[in-house]
Design a protein around this motif. Structure first.
Motif, PDB file in Angstrom:
ATOM      1  N   TYR A 163       0.813  -1.212   0.000  1.00 19.23           N
ATOM      2  CA  TYR A 163       0.000   0.000   0.000  1.00 19.23           C
ATOM      3  C   TYR A 163       0.847   1.263   0.000  1.00 19.23           C
ATOM      4  N   ASP A 164       2.181   1.100   0.171  1.00 21.69           N
ATOM      5  CA  ASP A 164       3.125   2.214   0.188  1.00 21.69           C
ATOM      6  C   ASP A 164       2.683   3.260   1.223  1.00 21.69           C
ATOM      7  N   VAL A 165       2.567   4.532   0.838  1.00 27.55           N
ATOM      8  CA  VAL A 165       2.195   5.575   1.790  1.00 27.55           C
ATOM      9  C   VAL A 165       0.671   5.593   1.965  1.00 27.55           C
ATOM     10  N   VAL A 166       0.245   5.449   3.211  1.00 27.84           N
ATOM     11  CA  VAL A 166      -1.190   5.476   3.525  1.00 27.84           C
ATOM     12  C   VAL A 166      -1.496   6.765   4.278  1.00 27.84           C
ATOM     13  N   SER A 167      -2.577   7.428   3.902  1.00 27.17           N
ATOM     14  CA  SER A 167      -2.880   8.737   4.491  1.00 27.17           C
ATOM     15  C   SER A 167      -4.228   8.817   5.191  1.00 27.17           C
ATOM     16  N   SER A 168      -4.981   7.717   5.229  1.00 29.62           N
ATOM     17  CA  SER A 168      -6.307   7.818   5.848  1.00 29.62           C
ATOM     18  C   SER A 168      -6.555   6.686   6.837  1.00 29.62           C
ATOM     19  N   ASP A 169      -7.318   6.996   7.872  1.00 26.17           N
ATOM     20  CA  ASP A 169      -7.689   6.002   8.883  1.00 26.17           C
ATOM     21  C   ASP A 169      -8.462   4.849   8.257  1.00 26.17           C
ATOM     22  N   SER A 170      -9.346   5.166   7.326  1.00 25.14           N
ATOM     23  CA  SER A 170     -10.193   4.132   6.746  1.00 25.14           C
ATOM     24  C   SER A 170      -9.376   3.087   5.998  1.00 25.14           C
ATOM     25  N   THR A 171      -8.287   3.528   5.357  1.00 25.71           N
ATOM     26  CA  THR A 171      -7.439   2.575   4.641  1.00 25.71           C
ATOM     27  C   THR A 171      -6.734   1.642   5.613  1.00 25.71           C
ATOM     28  N   VAL A 172      -6.242   2.187   6.725  1.00 30.06           N
ATOM     29  CA  VAL A 172      -5.585   1.339   7.730  1.00 30.06           C
ATOM     30  C   VAL A 172      -6.592   0.351   8.308  1.00 30.06           C
ATOM     31  N   ASN A 173      -7.794   0.814   8.604  1.00 33.49           N
ATOM     32  CA  ASN A 173      -8.809  -0.094   9.146  1.00 33.49           C
ATOM     33  C   ASN A 173      -9.172  -1.184   8.139  1.00 33.49           C
ATOM     34  N   TYR A 174      -9.175  -0.824   6.852  1.00 34.47           N
ATOM     35  CA  TYR A 174      -9.436  -1.843   5.828  1.00 34.47           C
ATOM     36  C   TYR A 174      -8.315  -2.889   5.824  1.00 34.47           C
ATOM     37  N   ILE A 175      -7.069  -2.423   5.854  1.00 34.37           N
ATOM     38  CA  ILE A 175      -5.923  -3.344   5.846  1.00 34.37           C
ATOM     39  C   ILE A 175      -6.001  -4.292   7.039  1.00 34.37           C
ATOM     40  N   LEU A 176      -6.261  -3.746   8.223  1.00 37.90           N
ATOM     41  CA  LEU A 176      -6.299  -4.567   9.441  1.00 37.90           C
ATOM     42  C   LEU A 176      -7.570  -5.416   9.521  1.00 37.90           C
ATOM     43  N   GLY A 177      -8.497  -5.175   8.634  1.00 40.54           N
ATOM     44  CA  GLY A 177      -9.718  -5.968   8.610  1.00 40.54           C
ATOM     45  C   GLY A 177      -9.714  -7.066   7.567  1.00 40.54           C
ATOM     46  N   HIS A 178      -8.685  -7.069   6.677  1.00 43.64           N
ATOM     47  CA  HIS A 178      -8.718  -8.003   5.564  1.00 43.64           C
ATOM     48  C   HIS A 178      -7.445  -8.820   5.368  1.00 43.64           C
ATOM     49  N   PHE A 179      -6.358  -8.473   6.047  1.00 47.22           N
ATOM     50  CA  PHE A 179      -5.096  -9.158   5.796  1.00 47.22           C
ATOM     51  C   PHE A 179      -4.627  -9.921   7.030  1.00 47.22           C
ATOM     52  N   GLU A 180      -4.027 -11.078   6.783  1.00 43.73           N
ATOM     53  CA  GLU A 180      -3.605 -11.937   7.883  1.00 43.73           C
ATOM     54  C   GLU A 180      -2.389 -11.385   8.620  1.00 43.73           C
ATOM     55  N   ALA A 181      -1.416 -10.878   7.870  1.00 40.56           N
ATOM     56  CA  ALA A 181      -0.180 -10.370   8.485  1.00 40.56           C
ATOM     57  C   ALA A 181       0.203  -9.054   7.825  1.00 40.56           C
ATOM     58  N   VAL A 182       0.504  -8.035   8.649  1.00 38.02           N
ATOM     59  CA  VAL A 182       0.712  -6.676   8.154  1.00 38.02           C
ATOM     60  C   VAL A 182       1.973  -6.095   8.784  1.00 38.02           C
ATOM     61  N   TYR A 183       2.711  -5.287   7.994  1.00 38.34           N
ATOM     62  CA  TYR A 183       3.915  -4.610   8.493  1.00 38.34           C
ATOM     63  C   TYR A 183       3.810  -3.123   8.191  1.00 38.34           C
ATOM     64  N   TYR A 184       4.074  -2.302   9.211  1.00 32.49           N
ATOM     65  CA  TYR A 184       4.099  -0.846   9.053  1.00 32.49           C
ATOM     66  C   TYR A 184       5.465  -0.319   9.457  1.00 32.49           C
ATOM     67  N   SER A 185       6.007   0.616   8.684  1.00 31.67           N
ATOM     68  CA  SER A 185       7.243   1.296   9.053  1.00 31.67           C
ATOM     69  C   SER A 185       7.007   2.796   8.995  1.00 31.67           C
ATOM     70  N   GLY A 186       7.365   3.479  10.082  1.00 27.97           N
ATOM     71  CA  GLY A 186       7.149   4.918  10.105  1.00 27.97           C
ATOM     72  C   GLY A 186       7.470   5.529  11.449  1.00 27.97           C
ATOM     73  N   HIS A 187       6.620   6.400  11.905  1.00 32.39           N
ATOM     74  CA  HIS A 187       6.840   7.150  13.144  1.00 32.39           C
ATOM     75  C   HIS A 187       5.643   6.972  14.071  1.00 32.39           C
ATOM     76  N   GLY A 188       5.890   7.109  15.368  1.00 35.80           N
ATOM     77  CA  GLY A 188       4.784   6.908  16.287  1.00 35.80           C
ATOM     78  C   GLY A 188       5.048   7.471  17.658  1.00 35.80           C
ATOM     79  N   ASN A 189       4.023   7.390  18.486  1.00 36.72           N
ATOM     80  CA  ASN A 189       4.136   7.681  19.916  1.00 36.72           C
ATOM     81  C   ASN A 189       3.295   6.652  20.646  1.00 36.72           C
ATOM     82  N   ARG A 190       3.019   6.866  21.892  1.00 34.50           N
ATOM     83  CA  ARG A 190       2.311   5.860  22.686  1.00 34.50           C
ATOM     84  C   ARG A 190       0.881   5.615  22.215  1.00 34.50           C
ATOM     85  N   TYR A 191       0.326   6.567  21.478  1.00 42.65           N
ATOM     86  CA  TYR A 191      -1.091   6.476  21.133  1.00 42.65           C
ATOM     87  C   TYR A 191      -1.367   6.457  19.632  1.00 42.65           C
TER      88      TYR A 191
END
Length: 422
Positions: free
Chosen positions: A272-300
């Motif tokens: 999916y390369d660069v993802v910019s919307s919540d709905s796309t992430v929710n779709y990915i986590l709702g349809h794929f068995e194993a997922v990898y994300y690389s980027g930036h984050g904090n506790r929340y």
């Protein structure tokens, strides 16, 4: 703890008469002899005959359905005794099955590059299941620092920098763009590339070691795969330094099982390369068995759309009833704190991530710690030809952390139920 007892906890499962010695290789610049048996493998420093790396799949997987038999303080005591006074405790993470413990050597408060001690203790048995102990080298350079981090970021036009002592060279700021001498402010990337290639040479083939371990219990466990819906997906924040990370993960998902079985875990994992919307992430986590994300984050939250973007995917954005069985979050803090907890609560089976900061700052000398870790982890999690047999998500994390001695991108945290095959 008695040192003799600690030695038995470590060696009883590995140092057996049938162990097979292999040819001399190098690991982080150290000449090593590899020893394997049905329980795992170890690397022995040929100069001192000391074990510097130990991976015991039997101890990692023993009694995971049982009750904890050791406290965090007891695990730290064991690890401190194993590592010795030269190392400073950096963090300890309490996971469902293990204590993941990290030390580093510091001189006058500055970390010495490459010199760390990593220990995994099985919570249920109290046994040391894996460790890496890079021996210390005499530091003959003055630990003088004249440039502050903010000055270095301007010189290198970088976003992040970390200070290291490099034995035999000096004190250096490593950034995501260049290496900068901490005294003169001179960019020394070309010189450091040469030093890194020579001083920290690594030739150990962990897949070859595991092919020597391809016996009995491991083979039967490797045949017990998970659902295997052939559904892999990768995505990232809008940061070019994350592109090679998701590329490595995708390539591993798509690598053949073996020379005899040319099909792979997923012949066409979705990028999916660069993802910019919540709905796309929710779709990915709702349809794929194993997922990898690389980027930036904090506790929340994790970032969507880059460091300067306000677009994020946070705890409140996670939809209910997600179907992903394994989500690996390569970002600071996110996977190991509230964000990871909420993912697990909302249906993600296993979340692997970091409880604190991680970094991918060796970019300028042709190496990416995060891409290296991602490639190794997904090799092991999918069981492709590079590693000889499939590991659970739990064991694959420990294997990747132990093998990748450049520790800046190791992931220490597990949320949910990670004793699974994908």
């Amino acid at each position: 703890m008695n040192k003799a007892k600690l030695g038995l906890i470590i060696l009883a499962l590995v140092a057996v008469p049938n162990a097979l010695a292999t040819k001399t290789d190098f690991y982080a610049g150290i000449p090593v002899k590899a020893i394997t048996n049905e329980h795992g493998y170890m690397l022995v420093d040929m100069r001192t005959n000391q074990t510097i790396l130990y991976f015991n799949h039997t101890a990692i997987n023993e009694n995971l359905d049982g009750k904890p038999s050791i406290t965090k303080d007891e695990a730290i005591e064991m690890a401190e005794e194993l590592c010795g006074e030269a190392y400073t405790l950096v963090r300890v993470t309490e996971n469902p099955y293990d204590y993941d413990i990290q030390f580093e050597r510091r001189v006058n408060g500055i970390a010495v590059f490459g010199e760390d001690c990593y220990v995994v203790v099985n919570r249920m048995t109290g046994k040391i299941a894996a460790y890496r102990k890079i021996p210390v080298e005499e530091v003959k350079v003055e630990q003088v620092v004249k440039l502050k981090k903010e000055e270095v970021l301007k010189i290198a036009k970088a976003r992040d920098a970390k200070l290291y002592i490099v034995p035999g060279f000096g004190v250096v700021w490593f950034t995501d763009g260049d290496a900068v001498d901490a005294v003169s402010g001179k960019i020394v990337s070309d010189e450091m590339k040469r030093i890194m290639a020579e001083k920290y040479k690594t030739t150990v083939d962990f897949g070859k070691l595991e092919r020597e371990v391809w016996v009995g219990e491991i083979k039967s466990k490797a045949d017990s795969k998970g659902i295997d819906n052939d559904q892999g997906a990768v995505f990232r924040a809008d940061d070019e330094m994350c592109k090679d990370d998701i590329d490595a993960a995708e390539a591993s998902m798509e690598t053949s099982y073996s020379y005899w079985y040319p099909w792979s875990w997923d012949d066409d994992a979705d990028d999916y390369d660069v993802v910019s919307s919540d709905s796309t992430v929710n779709y990915i986590l709702g349809h794929f068995e194993a997922v990898y994300y690389s980027g930036h984050g904090n506790r929340y939250c994790i970032a969507l759309g880059g460091t300067g973007s306000s677009s994020t995917y946070c705890t409140n954005d996670i939809a209910n009833n997600r179907q992903t069985r394994l989500f690996v979050v390569s970002a600071c803090y996110a996977g190991g704190n509230s964000f990871g907890d909420r993912l697990a609560q909302n249906g993600v089976g296993c979340v692997i991530g970091a409880s604190g900061e991680i970094a991918d700052i060796q970019y300028w000398w042709g190496y990416s710690a995060c891409a290296d870790w991602a490639g190794r982890f997904w090799d092991w999690a999918t069981g492709n030809v590079n590693v000889a047999y499939q590991k659970t998500a739990h064991e694959a994390r420990i294997a990747a952390n132990t093998a990748v001695w450049k520790k800046d991108c190791n992931l220490d945290s597990e949320k949910g139920y990670c004793n699974i095959y994908i």
